[in-house]
Design a protein around this motif. Structure first.
Motif, PDB file in Angstrom:
ATOM      1  N   ILE A 148     -11.813  -4.019 -19.889  1.00  0.00           N
ATOM      2  CA  ILE A 148     -11.746  -2.973 -18.857  1.00  0.00           C
ATOM      3  C   ILE A 148     -11.629  -3.659 -17.483  1.00  0.00           C
ATOM      4  O   ILE A 148     -10.810  -3.284 -16.659  1.00  0.00           O
ATOM      5  N   THR A 149     -12.431  -4.712 -17.275  1.00  0.00           N
ATOM      6  CA  THR A 149     -12.340  -5.471 -16.014  1.00  0.00           C
ATOM      7  C   THR A 149     -10.950  -6.096 -15.871  1.00  0.00           C
ATOM      8  O   THR A 149     -10.370  -6.087 -14.780  1.00  0.00           O
ATOM      9  N   VAL A 150     -10.424  -6.635 -16.974  1.00  0.00           N
ATOM     10  CA  VAL A 150      -9.085  -7.246 -16.934  1.00  0.00           C
ATOM     11  C   VAL A 150      -8.062  -6.193 -16.522  1.00  0.00           C
ATOM     12  O   VAL A 150      -7.240  -6.418 -15.628  1.00  0.00           O
ATOM     13  N   TRP A 151      -8.143  -5.026 -17.141  1.00  0.00           N
ATOM     14  CA  TRP A 151      -7.202  -3.933 -16.847  1.00  0.00           C
ATOM     15  C   TRP A 151      -7.292  -3.521 -15.374  1.00  0.00           C
ATOM     16  O   TRP A 151      -6.275  -3.321 -14.706  1.00  0.00           O
ATOM     17  N   GLN A 152      -8.552  -3.426 -14.886  1.00  0.00           N
ATOM     18  CA  GLN A 152      -8.746  -2.988 -13.501  1.00  0.00           C
ATOM     19  C   GLN A 152      -8.260  -4.017 -12.488  1.00  0.00           C
ATOM     20  O   GLN A 152      -7.872  -3.670 -11.381  1.00  0.00           O
ATOM     21  N   ASN A 153      -8.318  -5.306 -12.870  1.00  0.00           N
ATOM     22  CA  ASN A 153      -8.014  -6.359 -11.883  1.00  0.00           C
ATOM     23  C   ASN A 153      -6.695  -7.089 -12.123  1.00  0.00           C
ATOM     24  O   ASN A 153      -6.387  -8.025 -11.390  1.00  0.00           O
ATOM     25  N   LEU A 154      -5.958  -6.656 -13.124  1.00  0.00           N
ATOM     26  CA  LEU A 154      -4.724  -7.362 -13.471  1.00  0.00           C
ATOM     27  C   LEU A 154      -3.763  -7.438 -12.281  1.00  0.00           C
ATOM     28  O   LEU A 154      -3.113  -8.472 -12.057  1.00  0.00           O
TER      29      LEU A 154
END
Lengths: 165, 203
Positions: free
Chosen positions: A37-43
């Protein structure tokens, strides 16, 4: 690289790292999900200063460390060994032992050895954890010895039990 | 199990079959974002309603004394502060991003943030009680001055008696429970952080 591709490649690897840290299947899945979820938000903000792999493992490692806040949930390594062994078949017993032995290590050692087992270069591990490469090398050497010793002690104990029986 | 390569093989044997699919992860991420937006909207609505309420009280009841108006404003500021503490707004402010720092920096930042959070929560809670008492005292003045003096004394006694009780009994209890929870986490974070610091020094 799209998010889907990233997830495909890295989710099993991140899950193994989390399993090494918490030794609890559903808890490890939760941390894996939080990580992506963090990866998706910060990609969109990812600046390519490091490799995608380093970036993802850094988020995963930090999310593992954040589990300290969930103090009420105890680690599976605190369970008596006999209870777990009752449920394990021969094939997976060794696997379960490995994850148990890793989760008995100090928190940062769990991360370092899991990253090593995921075959990340030591320079990358140093970048993720934030210590020098030399320090990573020393730590990995010590952790490997510790885990092998735990396995040997366990094997000795099993042999002793068989002899007694 | 005599060498580390066996251990490596064992590690990679771990089956990873039942992870959620990518769609489920994206949906969850979107729902988190919606929830965060809803929280911001909710807080803005609370603050706007509070502002409308102050204006209503001041215009509808038309208090003559300046102290009454000031009392209402101070009490409302105190209530808004309490809303902020009760909500997770402070936590959001102090939240550290796990995507930008290495683990060593992340741990140190978490320790710093947790200490600041504990300090702010305790101070803001004390400020809430002081402001609320001051606001109530000022607000009551206009009405108390029109009462016969025994009643006025009684109103002030009851009001400040209640606030005093809260100050002596509830505030320290709540402050202690906030600090205890946060301090336990800080202790754990410091212990883990030392795993990296001590060995650095040895090197």
């Amino acid at each position: 690289m799209t998010f889907e591709e990233i997830y495909q490649i890295y989710s099993p690897r991140v899950y193994r790292l989390c399993m090494g840290y918490v030794n609890d299947n559903s808890w490890a899945k939760d941390i894996t999900q939080e990580t992506f979820i963090t990866v998706w938000q910060n990609l969109g903000k990812f600046r390519q200063e490091s490799s995608v792999g380093t970036w993802i493992f850094r988020i995963a490692s930090n999310n593992c460390l954040r589990q300290i806040e969930r103090a009420k949930k105890s680690l599976k390594s605190e369970l008596p060994a006999e209870i777990e062994e009752k449920f394990s078949d021969d094939n997976s017993e060794q696997e379960k032992l490995l994850f148990r032995f890793i989760s008995e290590l100090e928190e940062t050692d769990r991360l370092i050895i899991s990253l090593e087992l995921e075959e990340l270069p030591q320079a990358q591990i140093a970048e993720i954890i934030g210590i020098s490469e030399g320090n990573v090398r020393v730590k990995i050497h010590r952790i490997k010895e510790k885990i092998l010793k735990k396995f040997q002690q366990h094997e000795q104990l099993q042999r002793h039990k068989t002899t007694l029986a | 199990m005599n060498n580390f390569n066996d251990i490596k093989q064992l590690w990679h044997k771990q089956e990873v079959t039942d992870l959620p699919n990518v769609k489920a992860v994206i949906e969850k991420a979107i729902s988190f974002r919606k929830k965060a937006r809803f929280n911001i909207i909710k807080h803005n609505v609370i603050l706007t309603l509070t502002a409308i309420y102050i204006t209503f009280v001041l215009f509808y009841y038309k208090p003559e004394f300046f102290t009454t108006k000031l009392g209402v404003i101070i009490a409302v500021i105190a209530i808004v502060m309490a809303v902020i503490i009760q909500s997770n707004m402070l936590q959001g402010l102090f939240k550290s991003s796990s995507s930008e720092e290495n683990s060593h920096q992340y741990l140190q930042k978490m320790i710093r943030y947790k200490s600041q959070m504990s300090f702010f929560q305790t101070k803001i809670m004390k400020a809430y009680f002081i402001l609320l008492s001051l606001g109530m005292g000022l607000y009551l003045y206009e009405y108390a001055i029109r009462m016969q003096w025994p009643y006025a004394v009684l109103v002030y006694l009851v009001t400040f008696g209640w606030i005093g009780l809260a100050w002596v009994k509830f505030v320290p209890k709540q402050a202690a429970s906030i600090s205890k929870g946060i301090n336990e986490v800080i202790e754990q974070l410091e212990r883990v952080n030392n795993q990296l610091v001590e060995k650095d020094a040895v090197q």
